[in-house]
Scaffold this active site. Structure first.
Site, PDB file in Angstrom:
ATOM      1  N   CYS A  42       0.843  -1.197   0.000  1.00 13.05           N
ATOM      2  CA  CYS A  42       0.000   0.000   0.000  1.00 13.05           C
ATOM      3  C   CYS A  42       0.881   1.251   0.000  1.00 13.05           C
ATOM      4  CB  CYS A  42      -0.913  -0.004   1.220  1.00 13.05           C
ATOM      5  SG  CYS A  42      -1.914   1.486   1.351  1.00 13.05           S
ATOM      6  N   THR A  43       0.704   2.066  -1.010  1.00  7.58           N
ATOM      7  CA  THR A  43       1.535   3.265  -1.163  1.00  7.58           C
ATOM      8  C   THR A  43       1.386   4.205   0.024  1.00  7.58           C
ATOM      9  OG1 THR A  43       1.360   3.123  -3.561  1.00  7.58           O
ATOM     10  CG2 THR A  43       2.019   5.248  -2.658  1.00  7.58           C
TER      11      THR A  43
END
Length: 129
Positions: free
Chosen positions: A79-80
């Site tokens: 997840c960025t």
């Protein structure tokens, strides 16, 4: 044969969630199930931090994830937003943030929650660790 998708929310070191997810993944594959994607979320993104170090007598979970992914063509999404909050960046984000260097482990790919949703919609079983 079922298609599984996993979400890992535990860090590589500090609790058992990441190791349990890895062992579960290995068992799935031995039983001829399909595992196409793994999504690392919350503290799970710390599995992708190349600055993590471990004691010489500990299992290198990060390398084990990389090996599993390479051997079985599994995408390791990170997840960025969760990664950026924890100081994990790739070369693209490093230039945008005007930082030097990157610390995203090879084999891991920054991704948005869109991939998580797509993953959930295309799998038969979704398991969170």
């Amino acid at each position: 044969m079922l298609n599984y998708c996993l979400m890992v929310t535990g860090p590589a070191y500090g609790n058992q969630r990441s190791r349990s997810a890895l062992q579960f993944s290995q068992t799935l594959l031995k039983c001829n199930h399909r595992l196409s994607m793994i999504f690392f979320y919350q503290d799970g993104v710390l599995n992708a931090n190349s600055f993590s170090t471990l004691a010489s007598d500990e299992v290198n979970l990060v390398h084990a994830w990389q090996h599993l992914a390479k051997q079985n063509q599994i995408t390791l999404y990170v997840c960025t937003t969760a990664a950026l909050r924890r100081g994990i960046i790739d070369s693209t984000h490093a230039s945008l943030l005007k930082k030097t260097g990157e610390n995203l482990q090879p084999g891991f790919e920054l991704s948005g929650l869109v991939n998580l949703v797509q993953m959930i919609l295309t799998c038969d079983r979704f398991v969170q660790f």
